[in-house]
Enzyme design. Sequence first.
Site, mmCIF file in Angstrom:
data_model
loop_
_atom_site.group_PDB
_atom_site.id
_atom_site.type_symbol
_atom_site.label_atom_id
_atom_site.label_comp_id
_atom_site.label_asym_id
_atom_site.label_seq_id
_atom_site.Cartn_x
_atom_site.Cartn_y
_atom_site.Cartn_z
ATOM 1 N N CYS A 1 52.836 50.850 31.704
ATOM 2 C CA CYS A 1 53.082 49.527 32.299
ATOM 3 C C CYS A 1 54.485 49.576 32.886
ATOM 4 O O CYS A 1 55.415 50.071 32.223
ATOM 5 C CB CYS A 1 52.995 48.443 31.223
ATOM 6 S SG CYS A 1 53.499 46.807 31.814
ATOM 7 N N THR A 2 54.630 49.072 34.091
ATOM 8 C CA THR A 2 55.929 49.211 34.755
ATOM 9 C C THR A 2 57.010 48.301 34.164
ATOM 10 O O THR A 2 58.175 48.426 34.527
ATOM 11 C CB THR A 2 55.794 48.965 36.273
ATOM 12 O OG1 THR A 2 55.041 47.772 36.498
ATOM 13 C CG2 THR A 2 55.124 50.139 36.943
ATOM 14 N N HIS A 3 56.633 47.409 33.256
ATOM 15 C CA HIS A 3 57.658 46.621 32.548
ATOM 16 C C HIS A 3 58.320 47.436 31.429
ATOM 17 O O HIS A 3 59.438 47.142 31.024
ATOM 18 C CB HIS A 3 57.047 45.379 31.905
ATOM 19 C CG HIS A 3 56.945 44.209 32.820
ATOM 20 N ND1 HIS A 3 56.146 44.203 33.941
ATOM 21 C CD2 HIS A 3 57.549 42.991 32.785
ATOM 22 C CE1 HIS A 3 56.246 43.034 34.546
ATOM 23 N NE2 HIS A 3 57.100 42.278 33.858
ATOM 24 N N CYS B 1 52.147 49.163 39.931
ATOM 25 C CA CYS B 1 51.634 48.312 38.852
ATOM 26 C C CYS B 1 50.483 49.078 38.210
ATOM 27 O O CYS B 1 49.509 49.430 38.887
ATOM 28 C CB CYS B 1 51.137 46.991 39.434
ATOM 29 S SG CYS B 1 50.291 45.926 38.255
ATOM 30 N N ASN B 2 50.601 49.347 36.930
ATOM 31 C CA ASN B 2 49.550 50.103 36.256
ATOM 32 C C ASN B 2 48.235 49.339 36.237
ATOM 33 O O ASN B 2 47.169 49.923 36.408
ATOM 34 C CB ASN B 2 49.984 50.410 34.818
ATOM 35 C CG ASN B 2 51.031 51.496 34.765
ATOM 36 O OD1 ASN B 2 50.711 52.664 34.626
ATOM 37 N ND2 ASN B 2 52.294 51.124 34.887
ATOM 38 N N TYR C 1 48.953 40.044 35.463
ATOM 39 C CA TYR C 1 47.646 40.563 35.842
ATOM 40 C C TYR C 1 46.922 41.134 34.616
ATOM 41 O O TYR C 1 45.705 41.182 34.580
ATOM 42 C CB TYR C 1 47.796 41.701 36.860
ATOM 43 C CG TYR C 1 48.087 41.298 38.287
ATOM 44 C CD1 TYR C 1 48.549 40.028 38.623
ATOM 45 C CD2 TYR C 1 47.888 42.212 39.318
ATOM 46 C CE1 TYR C 1 48.820 39.694 39.944
ATOM 47 C CE2 TYR C 1 48.144 41.885 40.635
ATOM 48 C CZ TYR C 1 48.616 40.626 40.944
ATOM 49 O OH TYR C 1 48.876 40.310 42.253
ATOM 50 N N GLY C 2 47.716 41.588 33.655
ATOM 51 C CA GLY C 2 47.177 42.376 32.541
ATOM 52 C C GLY C 2 46.195 41.652 31.647
ATOM 53 O O GLY C 2 45.487 42.264 30.853
ATOM 54 N N GLU D 1 59.938 39.740 30.290
ATOM 55 C CA GLU D 1 60.139 38.628 31.228
ATOM 56 C C GLU D 1 61.173 37.636 30.690
ATOM 57 O O GLU D 1 61.898 37.007 31.452
ATOM 58 C CB GLU D 1 58.805 37.889 31.449
ATOM 59 C CG GLU D 1 57.777 38.683 32.211
ATOM 60 C CD GLU D 1 58.061 38.718 33.704
ATOM 61 O OE1 GLU D 1 58.455 37.683 34.244
ATOM 62 O OE2 GLU D 1 57.908 39.785 34.310
ATOM 63 N N ASP E 1 53.938 45.153 43.069
ATOM 64 C CA ASP E 1 53.712 44.958 41.633
ATOM 65 C C ASP E 1 53.332 43.504 41.399
ATOM 66 O O ASP E 1 53.598 42.633 42.240
ATOM 67 C CB ASP E 1 54.964 45.312 40.815
ATOM 68 C CG ASP E 1 54.718 45.226 39.301
ATOM 69 O OD1 ASP E 1 53.557 45.364 38.868
ATOM 70 O OD2 ASP E 1 55.685 44.989 38.550
ATOM 71 N N SER E 2 52.752 43.232 40.240
ATOM 72 C CA SER E 2 52.469 41.849 39.869
ATOM 73 C C SER E 2 53.772 41.093 39.608
ATOM 74 O O SER E 2 53.791 39.866 39.671
ATOM 75 C CB SER E 2 51.586 41.819 38.623
ATOM 76 O OG SER E 2 52.212 42.545 37.577
HETATM 77 N N1 DGL Z 1 53.264 45.365 36.046
HETATM 78 C C1 DGL Z 1 52.086 45.306 35.223
HETATM 79 C C2 DGL Z 1 51.621 46.717 34.860
HETATM 80 O O1 DGL Z 1 52.278 47.706 35.176
HETATM 81 C C3 DGL Z 1 52.323 44.512 33.955
HETATM 82 C C4 DGL Z 1 52.526 43.044 34.172
HETATM 83 C C5 DGL Z 1 51.245 42.251 34.303
HETATM 84 O O2 DGL Z 1 50.498 42.105 33.328
HETATM 85 O O3 DGL Z 1 51.010 41.760 35.399
HETATM 86 O O4 DGL Z 1 50.587 46.848 34.271
#
Ligand code: DGL
Length: 290
Positions: free
Chosen positions: A193-195, A78-79, A46-47, A155, A14-15
Amino acid sequence: MTSPSHSPVIGVFDSGFGGLTVLRSLLARMPAARFAFIGDTARLPYGSKSRRTIARYAAESAQFLTQEQGAEFLVIACNTASALALDDIKQAVSVPVLGVIEPGAAAAKASSTTGDVLVIATDATVQSHAYAAACQAHGLRALEKACPLLVPLVEEGWTSHDVTRNVIRIYLNELLADAHAKGMTPDTLVLGCTHYPLLRPLIEEAVPAGMRVIDSADSTADAAAQQFKSAQSGDGKIEPATSAQELSTTDPETNLVRCFATDSVEKFARLGSRFLGRPTGPVTLVDLGG
Ligand code: DGL
């Protein structure tokens, strides 16, 4: 039962920390497997980045897991990376790769009776329309909305803060108004999104009564376990770490989980345990470059 020392390593990427919610579901289904997880926390989020940058970052993490940790199977937890870089990751490694978008769309299909679903995700995921395409392939109509404030709030650890509650209500009210204006009757909300699973209680408070909230963690873990079983009955290249009976049990003592992060390992261990639902164990700092 396959002993942990002879189980294949499953790499999970994941990011940041969010993918630990997927690892949590994998652990519940594969108690005898070994896992290597990397969170590219130095380069998160990453988003909000371009496809090219996301693809480069994701490929580097995938290569770390396969080349340095011996992963024989990758779960892209990570989506954003799954939506924009799944093909790049597959080209960068020579092991099977599973993303979270298709399992998420399959879970939406299983949930929805109206055929209309809502998806909330990062900017990059929404702009890729990966969920809309995957849902359409399942005969669903999906309306996507970027919610860029949610990852920083998670976060920050503000998972039950009133500010977060208000932000979620504003985003969801806008999305619902848009859906109604388009004549949609959505009955399912996908957390793309995994968050977001950490915000699930606040999100469930904010959706209309009867709307189901789903995330792809469980369906991705189901798909990963299924692919191991298929590989066992196929060319045998990947030896499954579990049997069908073992899928229903959890033995945290048996699991071997190695966690890596590209930024503060202290923060990873502190926040990561909330996503994983148990201590992460020692976290190793990795430098993947800039
Ligand atoms: N983990 C990322 C996702 O599932 C979100 C966090 C990011 O923007 O890197 O999209």
